[in-house]
Design an enzyme around this catalytic site. Structure first.
Site, short mmCIF file in Angstrom:
data_model
loop_
_atom_site.label_atom_id
_atom_site.label_comp_id
_atom_site.label_asym_id
_atom_site.label_seq_id
_atom_site.Cartn_x
_atom_site.Cartn_y
_atom_site.Cartn_z
N ASP A 48 12.58 9.56 -5.91
CA ASP A 48 13.92 8.17 -5.31
C ASP A 48 13.78 7.26 -5.28
OD1 ASP A 48 15.40 10.67 -4.92
OD2 ASP A 48 15.21 10.37 -3.00
N HIS A 71 14.41 -13.29 -0.78
CA HIS A 71 15.49 -13.07 -0.19
C HIS A 71 16.12 -11.27 -0.44
CE1 HIS A 71 13.56 -12.02 -4.38
NE2 HIS A 71 14.40 -10.76 -5.00
N ASP A 75 14.29 -5.11 -4.36
CA ASP A 75 12.96 -4.65 -4.56
C ASP A 75 12.23 -5.86 -3.55
OD1 ASP A 75 14.16 -6.49 -5.71
OD2 ASP A 75 13.17 -6.87 -7.65
N HIS A 140 18.75 -18.12 -8.04
CA HIS A 140 18.43 -16.51 -8.53
C HIS A 140 19.52 -15.97 -8.16
CE1 HIS A 140 16.14 -13.93 -9.08
NE2 HIS A 140 16.05 -12.61 -7.42
N ASP A 162 11.16 -14.68 -6.66
CA ASP A 162 12.14 -14.22 -7.88
C ASP A 162 12.60 -16.11 -7.95
OD1 ASP A 162 11.07 -12.60 -8.13
OD2 ASP A 162 13.06 -11.25 -7.87
N ASP A 194 6.56 -16.05 -10.54
CA ASP A 194 7.56 -15.14 -11.56
C ASP A 194 7.76 -14.94 -13.11
OD1 ASP A 194 9.62 -13.28 -11.64
OD2 ASP A 194 10.87 -14.69 -10.93
N HIS A 367 16.00 -14.21 -13.86
CA HIS A 367 15.05 -15.08 -13.58
C HIS A 367 14.50 -16.48 -14.57
CE1 HIS A 367 13.50 -12.06 -11.53
NE2 HIS A 367 14.19 -10.95 -11.90
N HIS A 389 4.68 -11.17 -10.12
CA HIS A 389 6.56 -10.39 -10.67
C HIS A 389 6.32 -9.94 -11.59
CE1 HIS A 389 8.01 -12.53 -6.34
NE2 HIS A 389 6.39 -11.81 -6.20
N ASP A 442 10.88 11.18 -1.45
CA ASP A 442 11.58 11.47 -2.06
C ASP A 442 12.68 12.39 -0.82
OD1 ASP A 442 12.79 14.33 -3.58
OD2 ASP A 442 10.98 15.61 -3.38
#
Lengths: 551, 551
Positions: A48, A71, A75, A140, A162, A194, A367, A389, A442
């Site tokens: 997942d 932020h 991710d 961003h 980012d 980044d 980005h 990143h 998962d």
């Protein structure tokens, strides 16, 4: 007093170095920056998502001073519920919108009591032990993003987060250039920057640059306008609803995650969307087509998203019809291209006018591109340059930019997750490796989904499975019943019963003959016989289970 | 005399309309254009490739006049070995290079005796029954490609084939504009035109446009230059070896398919590569690094290709080392992005200087962009316009170009595979559907790999499998042995034995209780118990097989 070393530990992510989690250590005290998830690539069947390896943090609970979140993208925050399986009572620091979104996440996971979320506005400063943290605003693709300047006795480091340098952001709040320039006067020891778009020349277009394309779409739309984007892309939602109002269309937001984000952003003042312009889906479906904008998720073609279900005609509430203008306001994330393309094809088949980035500029990256990376280096003037990143390819290419800007090659470090860097007396060096494998999730299971299981599944997926159950005479090893054959994912069609019958006969024959030799390897031998038989008949190599019982 | 209808039947391919096979019929006689394969998308686990549905052709053997192949790419010739499982003695017509590559294919498949390959140079004409075929050269990413003008009593149709209008092709042989212009004076009934790049504005750059980037790479390379591209991209191999010679590098070609193609193209005069410049790999590895160019396959990151194996350090003959310049002279085909990116990352990790299209223009498409599509329409001036060769999205967008050029909307047909079009007295209409499903090929098995099996495999891949074998008393349905549990792709790790033990106990308990109720649904009930138990313990839903034996 002896100066201690400052340690940098990049963690987490499928090839994305330091994207999901970075740790800084000084005098055996640590701060964590971000805790996100990564999505699996297409070869990682049944996974997942992927979370950072938290082994390094385990047992260090009382040494971790805080978690700073730059932020609120998945991710960068998605791993927090898992982090609090490992850590207790470590406080979080984030800007108001980020804090709000974290709160929602943790509440859903039942982990809200595990931490305290401290709200720090962009521009605020605070201390975590010997780490002095200054936050500064960076533009961003989500509002309220920040970069960090961290002062330690070993030196000042800057983390870009980012970012892009959007000169005309939708919320009219550009990056904090003044702060970056001021940092440039303070002997920055290292810049962690980044790398996502390091292969792209020029500058990333502003969010406002896509207004023109949106206007064009709204001017030309004869019926409903249905747009999917990322649920967290608040600025896009702002932009689209402003244009919708200008074109006298009411705004209908569909999908829990988008509704939640919109409500939060409105409440905190990050989204200007008067209530009288918002309608429910029920209301929207009763308005004239020309007066409706429907915003939903699913721009990545996710099968269970609203747009995914609309494209297959499986959304319960309404269907795409001829005259609809349907827009995917995003680019496919690498690995999603086929899925997104399938959605586009299906929408065309339904008669929609489909708009996506290959046709019209309806999305821009969040980005920085190469020229912005150069500007950041010129502003911050770091001694050391550490691209983070991005995948290794992006890191290497940002390293090249650093070289081009005159940073000596031996002051640029390209490292992968787990490879630590130590700073001491103004000098950096590669130090020890810490565990930083991918932790696969998962369902709700963490970690026990491992590479073994993934490889087993790959094999099952590749050729299916066949189970042979044998009832044998304990003394003579003769069959006391006919062998039973079950298979799955292996064959179907008219000739299947014949193949089964032939295989059964082959096994019976072997067991008859074998009796004379009295071997004990019956399991192994029959496995080989079955494997050979199936390969000769079907050219496939399924997983073969031979299951003998003795009576 | 009553004029018969001309029938167009697009077949084959995963979403690629008419790319892999098109059939034209008149008076119950047929010609086939191309017979290729399509590669599966990432969701089609365990499928090797997809061939066109040949049901329509079955039983029509004596009515099929010939197979015309426009060029030698896999998606236009790869299905031929399978076609000759269905048809016998149907002749092939192709240009010299295409014919040579088909011969190699069919010889490998042991099908050479099934057909006769007739060589027709671009520009030649021939008759197949009432079909009069004129071939004309079109530039594409393989030499000796052709388009077709087909005259039938029902009218003249033009098939573009895969093409672009390269003004400066490597072999100095541009598209046959004169022929296209001449066709434009002959009342073309319908144009069937390549849609691949219909979403891209402008024109596709010439193959020669990338010379500059290649020069730059060769000027800067300090060590070996290793370049992967498509094995069939003869013009690229010509370009690279010419530049290599200018830079005093010997050329080494690695990989069977590329070596075969190079030898064939040299023999037929499509490649100028003097023998004294070619070295074996053995020789290349003993030359100074600065004097070597190695050409190989694997630009799509295929794990078993030379470049795939070089990137994982698994190529037996040599390894990538620091100082090597490694170039992928191609773009990832949609769906291959992740795989290609992984190869790039691994090559960087090995210390190579990696060059690919995001950094430098080292590849151009072989297909026409929008301005070229417009030029083709202006040249051919068709009554009807039928976009082919592309996914639905590409067809719709080429249809828009047709409209823009003034072709009335009701004379533009966007159809999917199996939807036939009939032409009669200069008018076209949609006609019947013929079978055109995807035929999946796995190993050497055709067709018996079907969607059922694929879905079973998906399920296995998603959650694994668990097999419970029960030995039961025939009369009382009590267990006469402990249940046996086998699983695969489901769980691993320390807690596995405990979970197994708990599950075993749960089943035993149920069988003890059940005795009293004397139910016969033991198989179904236990399946449910296992499913629930596994879900509660692991949050997974494997395929559960309950396998009872009665004694």
């Amino acid at each position: 007093m002896k100066q201690e070393e400052l340690q940098f530990i990049p963690l987490g992510g499928l090839g994305e170095v330091g994207r999901n989690m970075m740790v800084f250590g000084y005098e055996d005290r640590y701060i964590i920056i971000d805790c996100g998830v990564q999505f699996p690539d297409n070869s990682m069947i049944g996974v997942d998502y992927i979370i950072p390896d938290m082994q390094f943090l385990q047992g260090k609970e009382d040494k971790i001073l805080g978690i700073i979140i730059t932020h609120a993208h998945e991710d960068h925050i998605g791993g927090l519920p898992h982090l609090f399986d490992v850590l207790n009572n470590v406080p979080i620091y984030a800007t108001p919108l980020t804090a709000g979104m974290i709160e929602v996440r943790l509440a859903r996971a039942g982990k809200l009591t595990k931490t305290k979320i401290n709200v720090k506005k962009a521009g605020e400063e605070f201390d975590l032990g010997k780490f002095h943290i200054e936050t500064f605003h960076m533009t961003h693709s989500i509002p309220d993003s920040i970069g960090l300047a961290i002062t330690t006795p070993a030196g000042l480091i800057v983390v870009s987060g980012d970012y892009k340098f959007d000169p005309t952001p939708i919320d009219n709040w550009p990056s904090d250039f003044a702060k970056l320039a001021e940092l440039g006067t303070r002997n920055v020891l290292a810049l962690f920057s980044d790398s996502t778009n390091s292969e792209r020349p020029g500058t990333t277009p502003s969010e406002k640059d896509i207004n023109k394309a949106f206007e064009e779409v709204f001017v030309n739309a004869r019926g409903r306008v249905i747009i999917s984007s990322f649920a967290s892309l608040i600025s896009r939602l702002q932009q689209l609803s402003t244009i919708a109002r200008r074109h006298h269309r009411k705004i209908c937001i569909v999908g829990t995650s988008m509704v939640d984000n919109v409500n939060l952003a409105k409440r905190l003042g990050y989204l200007d969307l008067p209530d009288e312009w918002v309608v429910t889906l029920e209301e929207a479906l009763h308005l004239p087509d020309k007066e409706v904008l429907i915003l939903c998720t699913g721009s990545q073609g996710e099968p269970t998203s609203i747009m995914g279900r609309l494209s297959t005609g499986k959304y319960y509430a309404f269907s795409i019809k001829e005259g609809d203008t349907v827009m995917l306001s995003s680019n496919p994330i690498p690995g999603n291209e086929e899925r997104v393309s399938a959605v586009i094809n299906r929408l065309y088949r339904m008669g929609a006018n489909v708009i996506y980035n290959s046709l019209l500029s309806v999305h821009v990256s969040g980005h920085a591109c190469q020229e912005e990376m150069k500007l950041l280096i010129n502003l911050v003037k770091p001694e050391y340059f550490i691209p983070v990143h991005g995948e290794l390819r992006h890191l290497y290419n940002q390293a090249k930019i650093g070289e081009l800007m005159g940073i000596p090659k031996n002051r640029i470090f390209v490292v992968e997750n787990g490879q630590t860097i130590k700073f001491h007396h103004g000098k950096a060096r590669l130090a020890e490796q810490v565990p930083a494998s991918m932790v696969l999730v998962d369902g709700t299971n963490v970690g026990d989904m491992n590479l073994d299981i993934m490889h087993q599944r790959e094999r099952l997926a590749d050729s299916g499975v066949i189970v042979i159950t044998l009832m044998l005479d304990k003394d003579h090893h003769g069959l006391i019943r006919d062998p039973q054959i079950i298979h799955y994912g292996l064959m179907s069609g008219k000739e299947t019963p014949d193949i089964e019958e032939d295989l059964r006969r082959t096994i019976i024959e072997y067991c008859g003959k074998k009796n004379s030799t009295g071997t004990n390897n019956i399991e192994k031998n029959i496995e080989q016989i079955v494997r050979k038989f199936i390969y000769n008949t079907t050219h496939r190599s399924p997983w073969v289970i031979v299951n003998p019982f003795y009576f």
